[in-house]
Design an enzyme around this catalytic site. Structure first.
Site, PDB file in Angstrom:
ATOM      1  N   GLU A  33       0.837  -1.205   0.000  1.00 44.97           N
ATOM      2  CA  GLU A  33       0.000   0.000   0.000  1.00 44.97           C
ATOM      3  C   GLU A  33       0.871   1.255   0.000  1.00 44.97           C
ATOM      4  O   GLU A  33       1.859   1.312   0.743  1.00 44.97           O
ATOM      5  CB  GLU A  33      -0.851  -0.019   1.283  1.00 44.97           C
ATOM      6  N   HIS A  35       2.535   4.595   0.954  1.00 43.89           N
ATOM      7  CA  HIS A  35       2.746   5.259   2.245  1.00 43.89           C
ATOM      8  C   HIS A  35       3.436   6.601   2.030  1.00 43.89           C
ATOM      9  O   HIS A  35       4.448   6.898   2.682  1.00 43.89           O
ATOM     10  CB  HIS A  35       3.566   4.363   3.178  1.00 43.89           C
ATOM     11  N   ASP A  44       3.534  -1.640   5.955  1.00 46.80           N
ATOM     12  CA  ASP A  44       2.709  -2.362   6.943  1.00 46.80           C
ATOM     13  C   ASP A  44       3.213  -3.792   7.160  1.00 46.80           C
ATOM     14  O   ASP A  44       3.178  -4.307   8.285  1.00 46.80           O
ATOM     15  CB  ASP A  44       1.239  -2.402   6.495  1.00 46.80           C
ATOM     16  N   HIS A 119      -1.999  -3.467   9.349  1.00 49.95           N
ATOM     17  CA  HIS A 119      -2.768  -2.733   8.319  1.00 49.95           C
ATOM     18  C   HIS A 119      -4.212  -2.641   8.805  1.00 49.95           C
ATOM     19  O   HIS A 119      -4.919  -3.652   8.897  1.00 49.95           O
ATOM     20  CB  HIS A 119      -2.662  -3.480   6.982  1.00 49.95           C
ATOM     21  N   GLU A 121      -7.110  -1.861   7.734  1.00 48.33           N
ATOM     22  CA  GLU A 121      -8.264  -2.393   6.997  1.00 48.33           C
ATOM     23  C   GLU A 121      -8.400  -3.916   7.091  1.00 48.33           C
ATOM     24  O   GLU A 121      -9.418  -4.481   6.707  1.00 48.33           O
ATOM     25  CB  GLU A 121      -8.186  -1.981   5.521  1.00 48.33           C
ATOM     26  N   HIS A 174      -1.748   7.253   9.105  1.00 50.40           N
ATOM     27  CA  HIS A 174      -1.216   6.530   7.957  1.00 50.40           C
ATOM     28  C   HIS A 174      -0.011   7.275   7.378  1.00 50.40           C
ATOM     29  O   HIS A 174      -0.132   8.440   6.999  1.00 50.40           O
ATOM     30  CB  HIS A 174      -2.307   6.382   6.888  1.00 50.40           C
ATOM     31  N   GLU A 179       4.215   5.508  12.052  1.00 50.87           N
ATOM     32  CA  GLU A 179       4.828   4.578  11.097  1.00 50.87           C
ATOM     33  C   GLU A 179       6.201   5.063  10.620  1.00 50.87           C
ATOM     34  O   GLU A 179       7.125   4.272  10.453  1.00 50.87           O
ATOM     35  CB  GLU A 179       3.909   4.365   9.887  1.00 50.87           C
TER      36      GLU A 179
END
Ligand code: ZN
Ligand code: MN
Length: 266
Positions: A33, A35, A44, A119, A121, A174, A179
């Site tokens: 994904e 970032h 992630d 992650h 989701e 995010h 992170e």
């Protein structure tokens, strides 16, 4: 041979580890994904694997190969699906992946399994996969599974130190301070601090729209700025998270007094 990594062991070594009834098998769950411009697509997956390794060192743990793909990115938590590289699974695919792997680990004799989610989701699809795996397993009465999001182990005192101006909430984190700091600690070579966008925090309406709107998220893919991220903050959070998860595992599972790694060197 790395004694913590399942994929580095041969079957005989793994079979020996399964004899230890205090063994904990950790299954990191990530995503591929975007970032932002400053972090890699695998963030992630890299972070859930790194936290799993840190935890495995503190309990009698083995880390199974990471799930490198996750459920579809949502605009309000991961920027959405429009960015090149964000490569996602349908919910049903992720459920079946988790169901199969948990059931397989259990079939071979693992009784204590931790799904380490990195992650956002993924979470209900992991939950469903675990539930179906337990329903499928002949050894269901012995099998126990923990599922967690590693960031939930950040306590208010740590968040106060990382966010002296106030914590904006996990939803906007995010590719932001948490992170980026953790990546700067675990994988400094993969972080490009000079590319961090300096943008205002995103504001979203209290609903979702489908198809995903293309103008809800800043063009950089970032939901709030990581400008105040640092390796030091990453180290503080990484240690706190790993200690908190190890404590939870010791509370919920039977964990061997000394881990296998220490036994081998002593
Ligand atoms: Zn992420
Ligand atoms: Mn994500």
């Amino acid at each position: 041979m790395h004694p913590l990594m399942m994929g580095s062991l041969n079957w005989i070594e793994y079979q020996q580890r399964l004899q230890d009834e205090g063994l904990v098998v950790l299954l990191p769950c990530g995503a591929l994904e975007q970032h932002g411009p400053h972090l890699p697509l695998g963030t992630d997956a890299l972070l859930s694997a790194a936290v799993s390794q840190s935890v495995a060192e503190q309990v009698s743990g083995i880390v199974a190969p990471v799930f490198s793909y996750g459920y579809k990115s949502q605009p309000k938590s991961g920027g959405g699906q429009k960015f090149p590289g964000t490569t996602s699974l349908d919910g049903n695919s992720l459920i079946q992946l988790v169901r199969d792997v948990v059931r397989e680990l259990a079939r071979q004799g693992a009784t204590q399994i931790v799904l380490m989610n990195g992650h956002y989701e993924n979470q209900w699809f992991l939950t469903e996969g675990i539930d179906l795996a337990i329903r499928d397993s002949a050894t269901a009465s012995q099998l126990r599974v923990m599922r967690l999001e590693y960031w939930d182990f950040l306590t208010p005192d740590i968040l106060d130190r990382v966010f002296p101006d106030g914590f904006p909430g996990f939803a906007l984190e995010h590719a932001a301070v948490i992170e980026t700091s953790l990546m700067a600690y675990y994988h400094p070579d993969l972080v490009r601090l000079e590319l961090i966008p300096d943008i205002a925090a995103a504001e979203f309406p209290p609903y979702d729209m489908f198809p995903q709107p293309s103008d809800w998220v800043h063009a950089s893919g970032v939901l709030s700025s990581a400008k105040s991220a640092s390796r030091e903050k990453g180290e503080l959070m990484a240690n706190h998270i790993a200690d908190g998860i190890a404590t939870a595992i010791k509370q919920e599972f039977k964990v061997s007094e000394k881990n296998q790694l220490e036994k081998q060197v002593s």
